[in-house]
Scaffold this motif. Structure first.
Motif, PDB file in Angstrom:
ATOM      1  N   UNK A   1       0.826  -1.204   0.000  1.00 33.02           N
ATOM      2  CA  UNK A   1       0.000   0.000   0.000  1.00 33.02           C
ATOM      3  C   UNK A   1       0.862   1.255   0.000  1.00 33.02           C
ATOM      4  N   UNK A   2       1.856   1.260   0.873  1.00 34.98           N
ATOM      5  CA  UNK A   2       2.713   2.433   1.012  1.00 34.98           C
ATOM      6  C   UNK A   2       3.530   2.688  -0.252  1.00 34.98           C
TER       7      UNK A   2
ATOM      8  N   UNK B   1       3.051   5.973  -2.438  1.00 30.44           N
ATOM      9  CA  UNK B   1       4.188   6.891  -2.399  1.00 30.44           C
ATOM     10  C   UNK B   1       4.688   7.233  -3.796  1.00 30.44           C
ATOM     11  N   UNK B   2       4.740   6.231  -4.676  1.00 31.91           N
ATOM     12  CA  UNK B   2       5.268   6.470  -6.013  1.00 31.91           C
ATOM     13  C   UNK B   2       4.183   6.912  -6.995  1.00 31.91           C
ATOM     14  N   UNK B   3       2.992   6.326  -6.879  1.00 36.21           N
ATOM     15  CA  UNK B   3       1.953   6.598  -7.876  1.00 36.21           C
ATOM     16  C   UNK B   3       0.816   7.465  -7.428  1.00 36.21           C
ATOM     17  N   UNK B   4       0.691   7.728  -6.118  1.00 37.03           N
ATOM     18  CA  UNK B   4      -0.415   8.526  -5.634  1.00 37.03           C
ATOM     19  C   UNK B   4      -1.751   7.797  -5.691  1.00 37.03           C
ATOM     20  N   UNK B   5      -1.715   6.462  -5.754  1.00 38.19           N
ATOM     21  CA  UNK B   5      -2.936   5.668  -5.848  1.00 38.19           C
ATOM     22  C   UNK B   5      -3.322   5.160  -4.460  1.00 38.19           C
ATOM     23  N   UNK B   6      -4.507   5.542  -4.006  1.00 39.03           N
ATOM     24  CA  UNK B   6      -5.042   5.018  -2.746  1.00 39.03           C
ATOM     25  C   UNK B   6      -5.740   3.706  -3.076  1.00 39.03           C
ATOM     26  N   UNK B   7      -5.064   2.601  -2.875  1.00 39.41           N
ATOM     27  CA  UNK B   7      -5.522   1.311  -3.391  1.00 39.41           C
ATOM     28  C   UNK B   7      -6.390   0.567  -2.377  1.00 39.41           C
ATOM     29  N   UNK B   8      -7.682   0.851  -2.383  1.00 35.35           N
ATOM     30  CA  UNK B   8      -8.610   0.147  -1.512  1.00 35.35           C
ATOM     31  C   UNK B   8      -8.842  -1.292  -1.966  1.00 35.35           C
ATOM     32  N   UNK B   9      -8.398  -1.628  -3.164  1.00 31.37           N
ATOM     33  CA  UNK B   9      -8.549  -3.000  -3.670  1.00 31.37           C
ATOM     34  C   UNK B   9      -7.406  -3.904  -3.229  1.00 31.37           C
TER      35      UNK B   9
ATOM     36  N   UNK C   1      -4.701   7.370 -13.617  1.00 31.43           N
ATOM     37  CA  UNK C   1      -5.046   8.228 -12.486  1.00 31.43           C
ATOM     38  C   UNK C   1      -3.821   8.776 -11.755  1.00 31.43           C
ATOM     39  N   UNK C   2      -2.623   8.611 -12.319  1.00 27.98           N
ATOM     40  CA  UNK C   2      -1.435   9.095 -11.636  1.00 27.98           C
ATOM     41  C   UNK C   2      -1.422  10.615 -11.468  1.00 27.98           C
ATOM     42  N   UNK C   3      -1.984  11.322 -12.426  1.00 24.28           N
ATOM     43  CA  UNK C   3      -1.976  12.776 -12.371  1.00 24.28           C
ATOM     44  C   UNK C   3      -3.292  13.355 -11.856  1.00 24.28           C
ATOM     45  N   UNK C   4      -4.165  12.480 -11.383  1.00 30.50           N
ATOM     46  CA  UNK C   4      -5.478  12.905 -10.922  1.00 30.50           C
ATOM     47  C   UNK C   4      -5.505  13.061  -9.404  1.00 30.50           C
ATOM     48  N   UNK C   5      -6.590  13.631  -8.916  1.00 34.90           N
ATOM     49  CA  UNK C   5      -6.801  13.746  -7.487  1.00 34.90           C
ATOM     50  C   UNK C   5      -6.869  12.338  -6.880  1.00 34.90           C
TER      51      UNK C   5
ATOM     52  N   UNK D   1       7.472   8.133  11.055  1.00 36.39           N
ATOM     53  CA  UNK D   1       8.673   8.315  10.245  1.00 36.39           C
ATOM     54  C   UNK D   1       8.344   8.923   8.882  1.00 36.39           C
ATOM     55  N   UNK D   2       7.182   9.540   8.773  1.00 33.75           N
ATOM     56  CA  UNK D   2       6.732  10.058   7.485  1.00 33.75           C
ATOM     57  C   UNK D   2       7.595  11.188   6.969  1.00 33.75           C
ATOM     58  N   UNK D   3       7.665  11.287   5.651  1.00 34.39           N
ATOM     59  CA  UNK D   3       8.415  12.337   4.986  1.00 34.39           C
ATOM     60  C   UNK D   3       7.495  13.063   4.026  1.00 34.39           C
ATOM     61  N   UNK D   4       7.904  14.263   3.670  1.00 34.24           N
ATOM     62  CA  UNK D   4       7.156  14.999   2.656  1.00 34.24           C
ATOM     63  C   UNK D   4       7.419  14.355   1.295  1.00 34.24           C
ATOM     64  N   UNK D   5       6.343  14.040   0.582  1.00 31.77           N
ATOM     65  CA  UNK D   5       6.501  13.419  -0.722  1.00 31.77           C
ATOM     66  C   UNK D   5       5.669  14.171  -1.748  1.00 31.77           C
ATOM     67  N   UNK D   6       6.041  14.033  -2.992  1.00 35.31           N
ATOM     68  CA  UNK D   6       5.317  14.673  -4.083  1.00 35.31           C
ATOM     69  C   UNK D   6       4.611  13.598  -4.908  1.00 35.31           C
ATOM     70  N   UNK D   7       3.493  13.986  -5.498  1.00 35.01           N
ATOM     71  CA  UNK D   7       2.731  13.030  -6.286  1.00 35.01           C
ATOM     72  C   UNK D   7       3.510  12.642  -7.545  1.00 35.01           C
TER      73      UNK D   7
END
Length: 291
Positions: A26-27, A31-39, A86-90, A283-289
């Protein structure tokens, strides 16, 4: 009483271990794709069902290898067909997409295998107990802890000690810089999706002999896995590892002290405290989409 308490703590640690196998994927994908994977939980369920299908033909040892690979291939197809759009989407849009995908997967499993729970017995060679003085523990559960530890170390080596891992970590932190260097993150995202979803399939295989297998089992595990990701912090490998072990130990200690009814609630209390005092996670860091 002390021995029973230790057994409950180890069982809680085992829960944390399979939360970890789900949460790492999940992480990585978020982190890399910005996909919240509920599946993601659905792939865990598919791995468990594939064990029932494959083990009679190739044995449990073969299923441990084949099932995660098949789940990873399914994940790659899903990534190419759906996630990449959906990588560039909300992230809310990917959340809705994967929620629908999880529902489709669950109903498909129900149509194919039926709604009643199925069971899968621990292979004869892996049955038995480990005796350390008066302490007794399941041989199979101990094996699960060792396999999970090997997976964590292998993934750490891949991300920290290889060229592939360096690109992935750079893509998590600064995807624009990676693009400026002429490196496309698309093939890396395919590999990350396959790896993360394959780990979920592996968790399904390993836990098939312990828990009942049913179509909604993915929904049961996805929420604790997200809790682990939130506590550990997105973008942090060791944050997720530490959070999973903390969640498992706290759950085991709570049960060992006799407060079984609070064992789930205490996990969400931990998440609430982390969100109040450190919203990024431990231990979270600031990340970009991903771009």
């Amino acid at each position: 009483m002390l021995i029973l308490f230790i057994q409950q703590v180890l069982n809680g640690l085992l829960d944390g271990v399979y939360y970890l196998l789900i949460a790492l994927g999940l992480s990585l994908i978020f982190s890399l794709g910005g996909i919240v994977n509920l599946a993601h939980g659905a792939f865990y369920a598919i791995g468990a069902y594939l064990t029932i299908v494959l083990a009679p033909h190739i044995g449990f040892g073969g299923a441990i290898i084949a099932s995660p690979l098949l789940v990873a291939l399914i994940g790659i197809v899903v990534e190419r067909g759906l996630f990449q759009r959906f990588y560039r989407s909300d992230p809310i849009l990917s959340l809705l997409l994967t929620f629908g995908l999880a529902m489709v997967a669950e109903q498909s499993l129900r149509m194919i295998f039926g709604a009643p729970p199925l069971s899968f017995s621990i292979p004869t060679a892996l049955r038995g107990q480990i005796f350390l003085g008066e302490f007794i523990y399941s041989r199979y559960r101990a094996l699960l802890l060792l396999i999970a530890a090997a997976c964590v170390l292998g993934l750490w080596f891949l991300l920290q000690r290889t060229a592939f891992g360096r690109v992935v970590r750079a893509g998590v932190q600064n995807p624009d810089m990676v693009g400026a260097l002429g490196i496309s993150l698309q093939p890396y995202m395919v590999a990350v999706a396959g790896l993360g979803i394959g780990l979920a399939g592996l968790a399904g295989v390993l836990l098939a002999p312990i828990y009942s297998i049913h179509p909604a089992m993915g929904q049961e595990i996805i929420t604790p896995a997200f809790v682990v990701v939130v506590i550990g912090g997105l973008g942090s490998f060791w944050g997720v590892v530490v959070a999973a072990l903390m969640v498992g130990l706290v759950k085991g200690i709570t049960i060992g002290l006799g407060y079984t009814q609070w064992s789930t609630a205490v996990i969400y209390l931990m998440m609430l405290l982390v969100l109040l005092f450190r919203p990024r996670g431990l231990f979270g860091e600031r990340i970009q989409r991903f771009e």
